[in-house]
Design a protein around this motif. Structure first.
Motif, short mmCIF file in Angstrom:
data_model
loop_
_atom_site.label_atom_id
_atom_site.label_comp_id
_atom_site.label_asym_id
_atom_site.label_seq_id
_atom_site.Cartn_x
_atom_site.Cartn_y
_atom_site.Cartn_z
N SER A 28 36.09 6.09 24.29
CA SER A 28 35.00 6.63 23.47
C SER A 28 34.04 5.52 23.06
N LYS A 29 32.95 5.96 22.43
CA LYS A 29 31.98 5.00 21.90
C LYS A 29 32.62 4.30 20.70
N SER A 30 32.62 3.01 20.71
CA SER A 30 33.19 2.24 19.62
C SER A 30 32.30 1.04 19.42
N LYS A 31 32.63 0.18 18.45
CA LYS A 31 31.73 -0.95 18.25
C LYS A 31 32.40 -2.25 17.90
N VAL A 32 31.66 -3.32 18.13
CA VAL A 32 32.09 -4.67 17.77
C VAL A 32 31.05 -5.21 16.79
N ILE A 33 31.52 -5.67 15.64
CA ILE A 33 30.62 -6.21 14.63
C ILE A 33 31.15 -7.55 14.12
N SER A 34 30.31 -8.21 13.35
CA SER A 34 30.72 -9.47 12.72
C SER A 34 30.96 -9.22 11.25
N LEU A 35 32.01 -9.82 10.72
CA LEU A 35 32.23 -9.72 9.28
C LEU A 35 31.56 -10.94 8.65
N GLY A 36 30.25 -10.87 8.56
CA GLY A 36 29.48 -12.01 8.06
C GLY A 36 28.32 -12.27 8.98
N GLU A 37 27.82 -13.47 8.94
CA GLU A 37 26.68 -13.90 9.77
C GLU A 37 26.92 -13.52 11.24
N HIS A 38 25.95 -12.87 11.87
CA HIS A 38 26.20 -12.41 13.24
C HIS A 38 25.76 -13.39 14.32
N SER A 39 25.12 -14.49 13.91
CA SER A 39 24.71 -15.47 14.92
C SER A 39 25.94 -16.01 15.64
N PRO A 40 25.89 -16.07 16.98
CA PRO A 40 27.05 -16.59 17.72
C PRO A 40 27.27 -18.08 17.48
N TYR A 41 26.27 -18.75 16.90
CA TYR A 41 26.37 -20.20 16.67
C TYR A 41 27.13 -20.52 15.39
N GLU A 42 27.25 -19.50 14.55
CA GLU A 42 27.96 -19.67 13.28
C GLU A 42 29.47 -19.60 13.57
N THR A 43 30.22 -20.59 13.14
CA THR A 43 31.65 -20.59 13.47
C THR A 43 32.48 -20.03 12.31
N GLY A 44 33.71 -19.66 12.64
CA GLY A 44 34.64 -19.20 11.62
C GLY A 44 34.40 -17.78 11.14
N ILE A 45 33.59 -17.02 11.86
CA ILE A 45 33.29 -15.64 11.44
C ILE A 45 34.21 -14.67 12.20
N THR A 46 34.85 -13.82 11.46
CA THR A 46 35.72 -12.83 12.10
C THR A 46 34.90 -11.75 12.80
N LYS A 47 35.28 -11.44 14.02
CA LYS A 47 34.66 -10.35 14.79
C LYS A 47 35.62 -9.18 14.80
N ARG A 48 35.08 -8.00 14.60
CA ARG A 48 35.96 -6.83 14.52
C ARG A 48 35.55 -5.75 15.50
N PHE A 49 36.56 -5.27 16.22
CA PHE A 49 36.36 -4.10 17.09
C PHE A 49 36.88 -2.88 16.33
N ILE A 50 36.11 -1.81 16.35
CA ILE A 50 36.53 -0.59 15.64
C ILE A 50 36.24 0.62 16.53
N CYS A 51 37.24 1.48 16.70
CA CYS A 51 36.99 2.76 17.34
C CYS A 51 37.26 3.85 16.32
N LEU A 52 36.20 4.58 15.97
CA LEU A 52 36.36 5.63 14.96
C LEU A 52 37.05 6.85 15.57
N TYR A 53 37.08 6.89 16.90
CA TYR A 53 37.65 8.05 17.55
C TYR A 53 39.18 8.00 17.54
N CYS A 54 39.76 6.90 18.02
CA CYS A 54 41.22 6.82 18.08
C CYS A 54 41.79 5.92 16.99
#
Ligand SMILES: [Zn+2]
Length: 168
Positions: A28-54
């Motif tokens: 299904s359609k799901s998403k990947v987001i950043s928990l914080g600054e979304h710039s890829p150059y910023e280090t130490g930021i948690t990335k989260r995958f979420i599927c609202l369907y399953c």
């Protein structure tokens, strides 16, 4: 009246705050987001995958090098251990983008709806400013997308993706 696309000097990186991806568990359609600054150059930021369907979620903090810099690979292929920018997948987990469609023997893709709208405005414009900023999204668009003869077919593909993006 001719439409003019005003270069906004947006980089691909500008749209990396949200990736619509295909859930590896339920497709299904799901998403990947950043928990914080979304710039890829910023280090130490948690990335989260979420599927609202399953309900599947996954978190990941990209590695950085000994200078505390992000380890980034630019290109269409996935390299393990890197943040991968430029392929038809999200940068962090490598899940396939949900917004992708075959078009003119190529693949048209976007990270999210805003990215798709940006591409649409670009392709719709009949006149374009010369010399786009070399790192901008528009300067990196493939030639087949920029070609006037492909405009209609590209716009049709974008319209299909718009529909897909707004469906569940
Ligand atoms: Zn799922």
């Amino acid at each position: 009246m001719k439409k003019i696309f005003k270069n906004q000097h947006l980089m691909l990186e500008s749209f990396g705050y949200e990736f619509l991806v295909v859930c590896p568990n339920c497709n299904s359609k799901s998403k990947v987001i950043s928990l914080g600054e979304h710039s890829p150059y910023e280090t130490g930021i948690t990335k989260r995958f979420i599927c609202l369907y399953c309900g599947r979620t996954k978190e990941f903090v990209p590695k950085s090098n000994c200078f505390n810099q992000s380890i980034i690979s630019y290109g269409s292929k996935w390299n393990d251990g890197f943040i991968n920018i430029g392929g038809v997948f999200d940068w962090y987990f490598g899940y396939p983008l949900y917004l992708q469609i075959p078009c003119s023997d190529q693949t048209l893709w976007a990270y999210n709806l805003e990215h798709l709208e940006y591409l649409k405005k670009y392709v719709q414009a009949e006149l374009r400013e010369n010399h786009p900023y070399y790192l901008s999204v528009e300067s990196r668009l493939p030639l087949w997308m920029k070609s006037a003869k492909n405009r209609d077919v590209v716009l049709k593909a974008i319209a299909k993706l718009e529909q897909k993006a707004t469906q569940n």
